[in-house]
Write an enzyme that holds these catalytic residues in place. Structure first.
Site, short mmCIF file in Angstrom:
data_model
loop_
_atom_site.label_atom_id
_atom_site.label_comp_id
_atom_site.label_asym_id
_atom_site.label_seq_id
_atom_site.Cartn_x
_atom_site.Cartn_y
_atom_site.Cartn_z
N ARG A 16 9.49 3.30 -7.56
CA ARG A 16 9.72 3.66 -8.96
C ARG A 16 9.83 5.17 -9.18
NH1 ARG A 16 4.79 -0.16 -10.80
NH2 ARG A 16 4.27 0.24 -8.62
C1 UD1 Z 1 -2.58 -1.81 -7.67
C2 UD1 Z 1 -3.58 -2.95 -7.91
C3 UD1 Z 1 -3.81 -3.12 -9.42
C4 UD1 Z 1 -4.29 -1.78 -10.02
C5 UD1 Z 1 -3.27 -0.67 -9.69
C6 UD1 Z 1 -3.76 0.72 -10.14
C7 UD1 Z 1 -3.26 -4.52 -6.05
C8 UD1 Z 1 -2.68 -5.83 -5.63
N1 UD1 Z 1 -3.06 -4.17 -7.32
O1 UD1 Z 1 -1.33 -2.21 -8.22
O2 UD1 Z 1 -4.79 -4.12 -9.65
O3 UD1 Z 1 -4.44 -1.93 -11.42
O4 UD1 Z 1 -3.06 -0.58 -8.27
O5 UD1 Z 1 -4.87 1.11 -9.40
O6 UD1 Z 1 -3.90 -3.87 -5.26
N2 UD1 Z 1 0.17 0.52 -0.67
C9 UD1 Z 1 0.16 0.50 0.71
N3 UD1 Z 1 0.66 -0.59 1.36
C10 UD1 Z 1 1.18 -1.66 0.70
C11 UD1 Z 1 1.18 -1.65 -0.71
C12 UD1 Z 1 0.66 -0.54 -1.37
O7 UD1 Z 1 -0.32 1.44 1.35
O8 UD1 Z 1 1.60 -2.62 1.38
C13 UD1 Z 1 -0.38 1.71 -1.36
C14 UD1 Z 1 0.67 2.45 -2.19
O9 UD1 Z 1 1.27 3.44 -1.41
C15 UD1 Z 1 -0.18 3.03 -3.32
C16 UD1 Z 1 -1.34 2.05 -3.47
O10 UD1 Z 1 -1.38 1.28 -2.28
O11 UD1 Z 1 -0.70 4.30 -2.99
C17 UD1 Z 1 -1.19 1.11 -4.66
O12 UD1 Z 1 0.03 0.39 -4.51
P1 UD1 Z 1 0.95 0.08 -5.75
O13 UD1 Z 1 2.15 -0.66 -5.27
O14 UD1 Z 1 1.16 1.29 -6.57
O15 UD1 Z 1 -0.01 -0.96 -6.53
P2 UD1 Z 1 0.04 -1.35 -8.05
O16 UD1 Z 1 1.15 -2.30 -8.27
O17 UD1 Z 1 -0.01 -0.12 -8.87
CA CA Z 2 0.06 2.13 -8.44
#
Ligand code: UD1
Ligand code: CA
Length: 250
Positions: A16
């Site tokens: 995004r």
């Molecule tokens: C996540 C939470 C949500 C919370 C939000 C804000 C989950 C399933 N959901 O959603 O409840 O309200 O954060 O804190 O956890 N990342 C990885 N590997 C992956 C996926 C993500 O390292 O496979 C990292 C991303 O780089 C990022 C963080 O995890 O730094 C959060 O991932 P993101 O996709 O932004 O999660 P949200 O959809 O925001």
């Molecule tokens: Ca996030």
């Protein structure tokens, strides 16, 4: 105080943001956003930071190479936040202390809140404790589900929530403390049976509760911690909030 380690999630592309630069390296008031998260962890005495990298891992490692308390772990496919933490199993199995898990896209995390969370966690024998807060607009965030008596039941992601659950204003900001061995246990039970087909870290608290562990969510987070960065707009918003509370441009 027992041994404290941290896991920081930083493998995502940050689609995004509409850029090739990994999201966690985007400058916020002139510093890569992840550095604020690392600062907060050090302020609460975390000894080792396990950083999960994936998308353009080399760039993230290069940017953080001067930090010698960081261990990098690769997540080659981004299958979810729970999957990201599963990549840290070797590190998690090497300690019986506490593990704080944070997202690298939340530079407004406050060490005072982490300190409060750790204190409650260590005093009360939790297997898992998460920090939460109420937000007027909870859109896009995981919601904290409680029973009629207010007892914590679990986290539901917006995409999986019922219309009624979407009206919940208490939200998950990805601020968790776990007992390392219990986190290992919960990770072994994760499934990807949900709206996004991902392994959600957000399922871990509920899984542990189901196993009889002491798990709770404490609304200790401050208003400024309600912000994470998923878009350029949110980045600008975070910079505004930081300016308000006196972060310096470096
Ligand atoms: C996540 C939470 C949500 C919370 C939000 C804000 C989950 C399933 N959901 O959603 O409840 O309200 O954060 O804190 O956890 N990342 C990885 N590997 C992956 C996926 C993500 O390292 O496979 C990292 C991303 O780089 C990022 C963080 O995890 O730094 C959060 O991932 P993101 O996709 O932004 O999660 P949200 O959809 O925001
Ligand atoms: Ca996030």
């Amino acid at each position: 105080m027992g041994k404290r380690i941290a896991v920081v999630l930083a493998a995502g592309k940050g689609t995004r943001m509409q850029s090739e630069m990994p999201k966690v390296l985007f400058p916020v008031l002139g510093r890569p956003m992840i550095e604020y998260v690392l600062d907060a962890l050090r302020e609460v005495g975390v000894e080792k930071i396990v950083c999960v990298v994936g998308y353009r891992a080399e760039d993230v490692q290069e940017a953080l190479k001067s930090h010698d308390d960081i261990v990098f772990v690769q997540q080659t496919q981004q299958l979810g936040t729970g999957h990201a933490v599963q990549m840290c199993l070797d590190e998690l199995k090497s300690t019986d202390g506490s593990v704080v898990v944070l997202a690298g896209d939340s530079p407004l995390v406050q060490s005072s809140s982490l300190g409060e969370l750790f204190e409650a966690f260590e005093a009360d024998g939790h297997a898992c404790l998460l920090g939460t807060l109420k937000r007027d607009d909870p859109t896009g965030l995981g919601r904290i589900v409680r029973d009629d008596a207010g007892v914590f039941e679990g986290i539901v992601e917006e995409k999986d929530a019922t219309p009624q659950q979407r009206t919940i204003t208490e939200v998950n900001m990805s601020t968790y403390v776990f007992q390392a061995p219990r986190l290992v246990e919960a990770l072994s039970r994760l499934t990807n049976d949900n709206a996004q087909g991902e392994y959600y870290l957000t399922d871990c608290p509920k899984i542990l509760k189901g196993l009889g562990d002491k798990v709770d969510a404490l609304p200790v987070l401050k208003a400024c911690e309600a912000y994470s960065i998923n878009s350029r707009e949110q980045l600008a918003e975070v910079e505004r909030v930081m300016a308000e509370i006196g972060y310096n441009k470096s």
